[in-house]
Design a protein around this motif. Structure first.
Motif, short mmCIF file in Angstrom:
data_model
loop_
_atom_site.label_atom_id
_atom_site.label_comp_id
_atom_site.label_asym_id
_atom_site.label_seq_id
_atom_site.Cartn_x
_atom_site.Cartn_y
_atom_site.Cartn_z
N PRO A 37 0.75 -1.17 -0.17
CA PRO A 37 0.01 -0.09 -0.02
C PRO A 37 0.91 1.18 0.06
O PRO A 37 1.91 1.27 0.46
CB PRO A 37 -0.76 -0.08 1.27
N GLY A 38 0.13 2.44 -0.45
CA GLY A 38 0.84 3.53 -0.53
C GLY A 38 0.95 4.39 -1.87
O GLY A 38 1.29 5.56 -2.05
N GLN A 87 -0.87 6.42 -9.84
CA GLN A 87 0.21 5.46 -9.97
C GLN A 87 -0.09 4.08 -10.71
O GLN A 87 0.36 3.49 -11.63
CB GLN A 87 1.03 5.44 -8.98
N LYS A 88 -1.19 3.46 -9.76
CA LYS A 88 -1.55 2.03 -10.24
C LYS A 88 -2.41 2.20 -11.57
O LYS A 88 -2.01 1.23 -12.37
CB LYS A 88 -2.49 1.66 -9.14
N GLU A 104 -4.60 -6.14 -13.71
CA GLU A 104 -5.00 -5.70 -12.26
C GLU A 104 -3.87 -5.17 -11.65
O GLU A 104 -2.82 -6.20 -11.43
CB GLU A 104 -6.04 -6.64 -11.81
N VAL A 105 -3.85 -4.05 -11.02
CA VAL A 105 -2.94 -3.65 -9.84
C VAL A 105 -3.65 -3.47 -8.86
O VAL A 105 -4.50 -2.58 -8.91
CB VAL A 105 -2.07 -2.46 -10.50
N PHE A 106 -3.07 -3.97 -7.84
CA PHE A 106 -4.01 -3.81 -6.17
C PHE A 106 -2.92 -3.81 -5.43
O PHE A 106 -1.61 -4.01 -5.30
CB PHE A 106 -4.74 -5.30 -6.15
N ASP A 107 -3.50 -3.29 -3.91
CA ASP A 107 -2.61 -3.58 -2.81
C ASP A 107 -2.59 -4.80 -2.03
O ASP A 107 -3.72 -5.33 -2.15
CB ASP A 107 -3.24 -2.52 -1.90
N LEU A 108 -1.28 -5.06 -1.79
CA LEU A 108 -1.32 -6.45 -0.85
C LEU A 108 -1.76 -6.00 0.61
O LEU A 108 -1.96 -4.62 0.54
CB LEU A 108 0.09 -6.80 -0.88
N ASN A 109 -2.49 -7.01 1.02
CA ASN A 109 -2.91 -6.33 2.42
C ASN A 109 -1.93 -6.81 3.81
O ASN A 109 -0.81 -7.04 3.35
CB ASN A 109 -4.21 -7.07 2.86
#
Length: 118
Positions: free
Chosen positions: A69-70, A75-76, A103-108
């Motif tokens: 995240p961040g 950007q994504k 797909e660009v996603f945030d790791l949890n």
């Protein structure tokens, strides 16, 4: 980070995917500030898929990029568009209809990583 998975149906198994993976790594470095040494891509040839009406001529290439995240949405989105361009360029003009997705996603918060050995 990034955790990248590039899946493709057997229609495209003969494509030279490792150089494409390296281009994706560079896009992540330039686009979202990823460390090159942290980039890793799993190349997965899919034997069994059902696409559209199930006709065997349908093909796909799908890329998922997990980031810490961040990063901003902008950007994504830019990274996903860059990678989509890389994938479609790598495919050229395929004989079979091919769905290409990114797909660009945030790791949890459960994501952990360690490097062992030298």
């Amino acid at each position: 980070m990034p955790q990248i998975t590039l899946e493709y149906t057997r229609h495209h198994a003969e494509a030279d995917w490792p150089p494409v993976a390296l281009q994706i790594h560079q896009a992540a470095v330039e686009g979202v500030g990823a460390g090159l040494s942290a980039c890793k891509t799993r190349l997965v040839a899919l034997d069994k898929v059902v696409i559209a009406d199930g006709a065997p001529r349908h093909a796909m290439v799908a890329c998922r990029i997990g980031l810490m995240p961040g990063r901003t949405s902008e950007q994504k989105i830019a990274l996903s568009e860059t990678v989509l361009d890389l994938l479609t360029t790598a495919l050229g003009s395929p004989a079979d209809p091919t769905q290409v997705s990114v797909e660009v996603f945030d790791l949890n918060e459960t994501y952990r990583k360690v490097t062992v050995g030298g």
